[in-house]
Scaffold this active site. Sequence first.
Site: not given
Length: 505
Positions: A242, A349, A398
């Site tokens: 991330s 995502d 994610h």
Amino acid sequence: MQSRGAVRGWAGVSAVRSCVLLLFIHLSAPVEVRRVRGGRAQSRRVQQALTYRERMEGAESFPLDFTAVEGNIDDFMVQIKKLAQSLYPCSAQKLDQDMKLHFLKNESVTCNDGSPAGYYIKESKGSKRWLLFLEGGWYCFNRQTCDSRYETMRRLMSSTKWPATKTGTGILSPQPEENPHWWNANMVFIPYCSSDVWSGATPKTEHSDYAFMGSLIIREVVNELLTKGLDNARVLLLAGSSAGGTGVLLNVDHVAEQLESQGYRGVQVRGLADSGWFLDNKQYKFTDCLDTISCAPTEAIKRGIRYWGGLVPESCRQAHVGEEWNCFFGYKVYPTLNSPVFVVQWLFDEAQLTVDNVHLMGQPVHEGQWRYIQNLGQELRSTLQDVPAMFSPACLSHELITRIYWMDIQVKGTSLPRALHCWDRSLQDNYNHKTPPTRGCPMHLVDSCPWPHCNPSCPTIRDQVTGQEMSVIQFLKHMGFDVQKMAQQQGMDPRRLLGMLNNGN
């Protein structure tokens, strides 16, 4: 005459010696691991694999390479585990496999609130491979959003309540059955407490409420690790998920330059960016930039880079003078990098969809949103076409590399650990000026199917209300997927499309 205690002590020493000898025989001598496929034993291939790794890395504490048994890795790991369990009585206590917290000695490099930054480490004596992981967790870009973040997510801005130890999972796991190629590396987890996508270099002062020192935290961690064995490393893999994945793209060249400037030219620095390849695309529904979630990525980064005093790679800065915010977006910074980087990115995502104001759970998705989602997958796929090492499943999710199921996800029949190992081998062969082994070792992997979760190995989706698992077709129908209309658009029979969805094809 010897006492009974002395006899027991001598017996204990003998048992330990026997166990050590047995362990040495099993793990260091020519190993006869056999895999039967089509009736042929493949012990020779295993021995070649072991020889390859010894040549590639030098003397490791456990010089194993699992490539040769990857097709039947579960059975092989069961055998290894049984061996380990049979040897367990040989040890006085269970080996501590958790990473331990160390605060930085340089107290001027801090978290947002001025508390000391730090890192968790599990050393692997004898290994010359180091894995440094950058944690993710969004960002804040002004006083208002940072104050809100401090109230609700203080762990991401302060070290005051960090635990003393941390257990590694996925690529940080010390268990070979969960992490077949990196389990014996030196593991370092760097907690995210700078809220600046690992880019800042600004201390807290009387005139500023928060410090933003993400880039400096990485630099200081590397400096400290040089005193713990990193100076003798062969490979440093800077990984992150991330915001940490974006942090890899922003810092991998900085780390390489830092080591080279200090004379450590033998360390090969590489990057692994997971779920940090964001697009500066147009939102599905425009909203004012009032908070972190609703603010368009471009506007948030433009505000943030000024607030943080953010640093970007020099080559990218020169390519975007005055508009350095561009360097926070993978497809723009990647071509400017000198260090090799492997990109892991879900085609759909969840974080990207969130900042684009597409919310999939709750109300069914209408046709305009559905087209936007499909176009997002196509757009992301196009930005990755010139990335030689990448893994991009058509899933709605994610982050991946630290998930316990990271070995289960496949693209075109290849798992992520396998693709990373192929990349690792190709880089090592390039370093040794050899032709990379490409046959049967793919590392550019992207799904071609056009909708979320059309890959059958995607992570399980659960209904947010009931908590029940949802099949692919249940999920798509929940989103308002129209089988008849989609079949017509694809030029196929609706029954065939239903069959494909049920099979995940």
